[in-house]
Motif scaffolding. Sequence first.
Motif, PDB file in Angstrom:
ATOM      1  N   ASP A  18       0.814  -1.213   0.000  1.00 57.22           N
ATOM      2  CA  ASP A  18       0.000   0.000   0.000  1.00 57.22           C
ATOM      3  C   ASP A  18       0.850   1.267   0.000  1.00 57.22           C
ATOM      4  O   ASP A  18       0.315   2.363  -0.019  1.00 57.22           O
ATOM      5  CB  ASP A  18      -0.936   0.003   1.209  1.00 57.22           C
ATOM      6  CG  ASP A  18      -2.068  -0.993   1.044  1.00 57.22           C
ATOM      7  OD1 ASP A  18      -2.689  -0.990  -0.036  1.00 57.22           O
ATOM      8  OD2 ASP A  18      -2.318  -1.774   1.968  1.00 57.22           O
ATOM      9  N   LEU A  35     -10.049   2.945  -1.289  1.00 62.22           N
ATOM     10  CA  LEU A  35     -10.269   3.196   0.133  1.00 62.22           C
ATOM     11  C   LEU A  35      -9.155   4.072   0.703  1.00 62.22           C
ATOM     12  O   LEU A  35      -9.345   4.779   1.683  1.00 62.22           O
ATOM     13  CB  LEU A  35     -10.295   1.855   0.872  1.00 62.22           C
ATOM     14  CG  LEU A  35     -11.272   1.746   2.020  1.00 62.22           C
ATOM     15  CD1 LEU A  35     -12.679   1.992   1.547  1.00 62.22           C
ATOM     16  CD2 LEU A  35     -11.155   0.380   2.662  1.00 62.22           C
ATOM     17  N   SER A  36      -7.984   4.027   0.095  1.00 64.95           N
ATOM     18  CA  SER A  36      -6.859   4.794   0.626  1.00 64.95           C
ATOM     19  C   SER A  36      -6.733   6.173  -0.008  1.00 64.95           C
ATOM     20  O   SER A  36      -5.835   6.928   0.318  1.00 64.95           O
ATOM     21  CB  SER A  36      -5.566   4.015   0.421  1.00 64.95           C
ATOM     22  OG  SER A  36      -5.403   3.712  -0.934  1.00 64.95           O
TER      23      SER A  36
ATOM     24  N   GLU B  14     -10.862   8.267   4.076  1.00 63.85           N
ATOM     25  CA  GLU B  14     -10.776   6.924   3.521  1.00 63.85           C
ATOM     26  C   GLU B  14      -9.408   6.330   3.733  1.00 63.85           C
ATOM     27  O   GLU B  14      -9.265   5.144   3.984  1.00 63.85           O
ATOM     28  CB  GLU B  14     -11.151   6.946   2.041  1.00 63.85           C
ATOM     29  CG  GLU B  14     -12.595   7.344   1.859  1.00 63.85           C
ATOM     30  CD  GLU B  14     -13.185   6.744   0.620  1.00 63.85           C
ATOM     31  OE1 GLU B  14     -14.375   6.390   0.655  1.00 63.85           O
ATOM     32  OE2 GLU B  14     -12.478   6.629  -0.385  1.00 63.85           O
ATOM     33  N   ASN B  15      -8.392   7.181   3.648  1.00 66.73           N
ATOM     34  CA  ASN B  15      -7.045   6.709   3.908  1.00 66.73           C
ATOM     35  C   ASN B  15      -6.973   6.152   5.321  1.00 66.73           C
ATOM     36  O   ASN B  15      -6.442   5.077   5.556  1.00 66.73           O
ATOM     37  CB  ASN B  15      -6.064   7.859   3.751  1.00 66.73           C
ATOM     38  CG  ASN B  15      -4.634   7.377   3.781  1.00 66.73           C
ATOM     39  OD1 ASN B  15      -4.409   6.176   3.783  1.00 66.73           O
ATOM     40  ND2 ASN B  15      -3.700   8.288   3.826  1.00 66.73           N
ATOM     41  N   LEU B  18      -8.482   2.563   5.592  1.00 65.92           N
ATOM     42  CA  LEU B  18      -7.625   1.430   5.204  1.00 65.92           C
ATOM     43  C   LEU B  18      -6.572   1.179   6.280  1.00 65.92           C
ATOM     44  O   LEU B  18      -6.338   0.033   6.679  1.00 65.92           O
ATOM     45  CB  LEU B  18      -6.941   1.695   3.857  1.00 65.92           C
ATOM     46  CG  LEU B  18      -5.958   0.612   3.418  1.00 65.92           C
ATOM     47  CD1 LEU B  18      -6.655  -0.692   3.135  1.00 65.92           C
ATOM     48  CD2 LEU B  18      -5.147   1.044   2.222  1.00 65.92           C
ATOM     49  N   ASN B  19      -5.954   2.267   6.750  1.00 64.48           N
ATOM     50  CA  ASN B  19      -4.929   2.090   7.781  1.00 64.48           C
ATOM     51  C   ASN B  19      -5.514   1.525   9.064  1.00 64.48           C
ATOM     52  O   ASN B  19      -4.904   0.689   9.711  1.00 64.48           O
ATOM     53  CB  ASN B  19      -4.227   3.416   8.068  1.00 64.48           C
ATOM     54  CG  ASN B  19      -3.278   3.765   6.942  1.00 64.48           C
ATOM     55  OD1 ASN B  19      -2.853   2.885   6.209  1.00 64.48           O
ATOM     56  ND2 ASN B  19      -2.990   5.038   6.789  1.00 64.48           N
ATOM     57  N   LYS B  22      -6.016  -2.153   8.652  1.00 74.26           N
ATOM     58  CA  LYS B  22      -4.765  -2.890   8.769  1.00 74.26           C
ATOM     59  C   LYS B  22      -4.313  -2.954  10.228  1.00 74.26           C
ATOM     60  O   LYS B  22      -3.841  -3.988  10.693  1.00 74.26           O
ATOM     61  CB  LYS B  22      -3.687  -2.236   7.908  1.00 74.26           C
ATOM     62  CG  LYS B  22      -3.851  -2.582   6.435  1.00 74.26           C
ATOM     63  CD  LYS B  22      -3.172  -1.609   5.519  1.00 74.26           C
ATOM     64  CE  LYS B  22      -1.684  -1.842   5.414  1.00 74.26           C
ATOM     65  NZ  LYS B  22      -1.057  -0.916   4.437  1.00 74.26           N
ATOM     66  N   VAL B  45     -16.067  -0.778   6.165  1.00 75.19           N
ATOM     67  CA  VAL B  45     -15.320  -1.387   5.063  1.00 75.19           C
ATOM     68  C   VAL B  45     -16.238  -2.282   4.234  1.00 75.19           C
ATOM     69  O   VAL B  45     -16.214  -2.240   3.000  1.00 75.19           O
ATOM     70  CB  VAL B  45     -14.113  -2.194   5.598  1.00 75.19           C
ATOM     71  CG1 VAL B  45     -13.449  -2.974   4.480  1.00 75.19           C
ATOM     72  CG2 VAL B  45     -13.094  -1.275   6.228  1.00 75.19           C
ATOM     73  N   GLU B  75      -8.577  -4.287  -5.899  1.00 75.56           N
ATOM     74  CA  GLU B  75      -8.630  -3.597  -4.613  1.00 75.56           C
ATOM     75  C   GLU B  75      -9.601  -4.309  -3.669  1.00 75.56           C
ATOM     76  O   GLU B  75      -9.308  -4.518  -2.497  1.00 75.56           O
ATOM     77  CB  GLU B  75      -9.045  -2.132  -4.794  1.00 75.56           C
ATOM     78  CG  GLU B  75      -8.748  -1.301  -3.564  1.00 75.56           C
ATOM     79  CD  GLU B  75      -9.769  -0.227  -3.301  1.00 75.56           C
ATOM     80  OE1 GLU B  75     -10.738  -0.119  -4.072  1.00 75.56           O
ATOM     81  OE2 GLU B  75      -9.618   0.494  -2.295  1.00 75.56           O
ATOM     82  N   ARG B  78      -8.149  -7.348  -2.148  1.00 74.34           N
ATOM     83  CA  ARG B  78      -7.183  -7.033  -1.080  1.00 74.34           C
ATOM     84  C   ARG B  78      -7.907  -6.725   0.223  1.00 74.34           C
ATOM     85  O   ARG B  78      -7.524  -7.186   1.288  1.00 74.34           O
ATOM     86  CB  ARG B  78      -6.300  -5.839  -1.483  1.00 74.34           C
ATOM     87  CG  ARG B  78      -5.353  -6.139  -2.623  1.00 74.34           C
ATOM     88  CD  ARG B  78      -4.577  -4.899  -3.018  1.00 74.34           C
ATOM     89  NE  ARG B  78      -3.762  -4.391  -1.920  1.00 74.34           N
ATOM     90  CZ  ARG B  78      -2.550  -4.824  -1.619  1.00 74.34           C
ATOM     91  NH1 ARG B  78      -1.996  -5.772  -2.341  1.00 74.34           N
ATOM     92  NH2 ARG B  78      -1.877  -4.309  -0.611  1.00 74.34           N
ATOM     93  N   LEU B  79      -8.985  -5.926   0.116  1.00 78.08           N
ATOM     94  CA  LEU B  79      -9.735  -5.560   1.331  1.00 78.08           C
ATOM     95  C   LEU B  79     -10.370  -6.791   1.961  1.00 78.08           C
ATOM     96  O   LEU B  79     -10.302  -7.002   3.170  1.00 78.08           O
ATOM     97  CB  LEU B  79     -10.824  -4.538   0.997  1.00 78.08           C
ATOM     98  CG  LEU B  79     -10.319  -3.182   0.531  1.00 78.08           C
ATOM     99  CD1 LEU B  79     -11.485  -2.310   0.089  1.00 78.08           C
ATOM    100  CD2 LEU B  79      -9.537  -2.485   1.631  1.00 78.08           C
TER     101      LEU B  79
END
Lengths: 221, 205
Positions: A18, A35-36, B14-15, B18-19, B22, B45, B75, B78-79
Motif C-alpha cells: 500500500d 479506500l486509501s 478513507e485513507n 484502510l490504515n 490494517k 469497510v 482492490e 485485497r480488502l
Amino acid sequence: MEENIGLTPNQIEFLAEDTIITIVPNFKMESLIFLSGEYGPFIPSFPVKVPLWLAVSLKKKKKCNIVPPEWMSFDYLEQQYIQENRVTDGFVDLPDNFIEISTMLLSSCPEDINDVNKIRSLIEDILNRRQSKLNNSLMNHLQSLKDNEPISTMEFKNFSMMEINRVRSSFVSGINHLYKIQSLDNNDNNSNNNNNNINRTQSNSQTASRSIYSNTINFSK
Amino acid sequence: MMDNEYNTQLDNDENNLLNKLKTIWINEKFAPNLLDYQNEIISNVMEKIEEKEALCTEGIQNKSHQFTADIYEMEIERLKYIVKCYLRLRIKKIDQFYTSVLKESQSNTELLSQHELKYTERYKSYMDEYFKKTILSSLHKDHSTMSPDHYLEPQLNTWVFCKPKENLGEYLIDEDTIDFKKTSIYFVKYRPIKDLVQAGRMDLI
C-alpha cells in the motif's frame, strides 16, 4: 503452542504494497477512487502516484514505467551503509518497508532502476549488517541479566517489521521459556516450603499434596 | 473549489479507514487475548466493498470500462483478504479461550459481535457436552464437573513488540519507568500495556 507466531513474509509484503509510489503510465484513464484515496487521472507520460500493488500489476501488463523512490539510489544507499557500519548501538533511518519495497522493485522492474546490480548487492550488505547488529544487541541484553533478574523492557529505533518478524518467534518463545523457568524456580521454593510444612505438621498431607499438584498445573499453562 | 475541498476531506477519511483496518488486524494478530470487536471499522469497510462490487458488475456490461473494473476488483480482493484474516484470527482465539471469552463478554459488550456471541455460546455448549460424554461421565463424581481453572486462558505474560501512536509519557512497567516515545519500538511484557493497546494508543507490530 507458540508456533505460528507472527505474520508470514508474504503478509508483510502485502502490507507494504500500500506504499505510494510514482509511475509514468502509457495509457489514458480517469481517476481511481480507492479506500486509501484518489489516484490519477492517468495521462500518457505524466507521472502519477499510485499504491505499489497497482504499480507492479500495471508494470506486468507493460502499461507503465515505475519511478524508483529517491532512497533507492546508489549514492544514498552507500552513505547509509557507511553510517550503518559507523553506528554501533542503533540502526540507520531507512523507510519502514525498505526491504519489501526494494525486493519487489528489483524483481518487477529492474530495467527502471539505475545501477540495479550495485543496488541489489548494497541492500544485501545493509541487511546483513543490520541483522548481525540486532542479534548482537539481543544477546548482549540477555547476557547482561544476572541470575533470576527479570527481563526488562527494550527500546529500539528505526527497525522494520520484516526484521522484527525474523527474530520474533525464536526470541519471544525463548524469553517466555526463560520466564517460565524463572517462575518455576520461585514456585519451587514455595513448594519446598509446603513440604516443610507437611513434615512439621504431618496432619493434612492430602490437601498439601493437592496444592502442589495444582502448582504443576499452573506451570504447564 | 468546493468539490476539491470535499475530495481532500474524503481522501483523508478513507485513507484512515484502510490504515485502521490494517491496524486492527495486526493488533489482533499479536495480542495474546481477544480484543474488542471493531464493529464500526468492519461495517464501514464492508459497505464500501459492496458499493464497489456493484460498480464493477455495471462496469462489466460496458466493455470500455473493463480495465478499470479489473483494477477495482483487485482492490476489493485485497480488502476482503484483510477482513477475512481479521475474522478468522478472532474465531481461532474464541475456539481456544471460549470460556474466558464468554465470561468477559458479560461485563464487556464490545468484546464480541452478535454473530461471534452466538457462535461462542454454541461452541461452549457443544464442547461441554462433548467433555461430558467422553470423559467426565466416567470419572468419579468429585471430578465430574469442569472447574474454571481447567480451561485455557490467554497467556498475558508473554512479550510483544509495540509502537506507541503518540508520545505517551512515563509508565511503570514492573519496577522500571518507561518513557514511551512515538519514534521508538519497544519490546515489552504484554500485561502492563494491554489497556493501552485496547484503547488504540499503542500498536503492536
